[in-house]
Enzyme design. Sequence first.
Site, PDB file in Angstrom:
ATOM      1  N   ASP A 153      46.622  -1.860  50.239  1.00  0.00           N
ATOM      2  CA  ASP A 153      47.419  -2.252  49.078  1.00  0.00           C
ATOM      3  C   ASP A 153      48.179  -1.054  48.504  1.00  0.00           C
ATOM      4  O   ASP A 153      49.361  -1.169  48.140  1.00  0.00           O
ATOM      5  CB  ASP A 153      46.508  -2.869  48.022  1.00  0.00           C
ATOM      6  N   LYS A 177      40.244  -6.481  62.362  1.00  0.00           N
ATOM      7  CA  LYS A 177      40.024  -6.530  63.810  1.00  0.00           C
ATOM      8  C   LYS A 177      38.728  -5.836  64.223  1.00  0.00           C
ATOM      9  O   LYS A 177      37.887  -6.409  64.904  1.00  0.00           O
ATOM     10  CB  LYS A 177      41.211  -5.865  64.521  1.00  0.00           C
ATOM     11  N   ARG A 198      64.035 -10.232  43.772  1.00  0.00           N
ATOM     12  CA  ARG A 198      62.988  -9.365  43.246  1.00  0.00           C
ATOM     13  C   ARG A 198      61.779  -9.295  44.173  1.00  0.00           C
ATOM     14  O   ARG A 198      60.802  -8.617  43.880  1.00  0.00           O
ATOM     15  CB  ARG A 198      62.529  -9.872  41.865  1.00  0.00           C
ATOM     16  N   LYS A 199      61.825 -10.003  45.303  1.00  0.00           N
ATOM     17  CA  LYS A 199      60.709 -10.035  46.239  1.00  0.00           C
ATOM     18  C   LYS A 199      60.848  -8.960  47.315  1.00  0.00           C
ATOM     19  O   LYS A 199      61.911  -8.813  47.913  1.00  0.00           O
ATOM     20  CB  LYS A 199      60.618 -11.408  46.910  1.00  0.00           C
TER      21      LYS A 199
END
Length: 232
Positions: A153, A177, A198-199
């Site tokens: 993140d 994995k 805005r994405k």
Amino acid sequence: MLRSGAARLRTLGARRGGAGKPGPAQRWFSSEKLIPKDRSLPNPSWSKELRLLFEQFMKKCEDGSWTHMPSYMYKNTLSIQDFKTLIHDGKLPSKQMSQAQLFTRSFEEGLGFEYVMFYNDAENRTVCFFQGGPYLQGAPGFLHGGAISTMIDATLGTSAMIAMGIVMTANLNITFKRPIPLGSAVVINSQVDKIEGRKVFVSCNVRSADEKTLHSEATSLFIKLEPGKSLT
């Protein structure tokens, strides 16, 4: 169209006192003055693999193709002024914020998150070299899934932030994995895939230092925040 990551890094560098040359620091959301320590630089807990990766990319920085991103315990890439514009009433809980630390830098050296990031403006890529310490254990001898998720993140968010400015995670999908042994160095390769209004859509993979083992893959969506709109 992507905004210039190099220009944004220069702006962030100016707030820090310049990349690799930190100036007077203030604790994030606090007026307390302190001497900054760049936690992205090698320390005795770093493995041989992590040091080698760091040295290889510092050499790549010499021609300007890659940029080393400093990291501090009490400073986020966002200034208090930046963030206040996104709070509906402009107020922050000062008592709590005066004690705030960047989560990934809140452990003593070698016990938690040891990492360094580099950014390539031309390729819209961010690379993170990460080594997880003993306080991040999940299954015996292996890194907790939440710890690698945190670093995924953070790396994806850095890519999105450089491309678009102040963003927050809207969606994060991770496929695990293979488990990561505690103390081993891994490489998180992330890139901005596309921007729609805005994405910001970003993806990454996590591989062993020799790139032979694929540990995780992830895709994410970040939303650029708008000044004046409440976050709550």
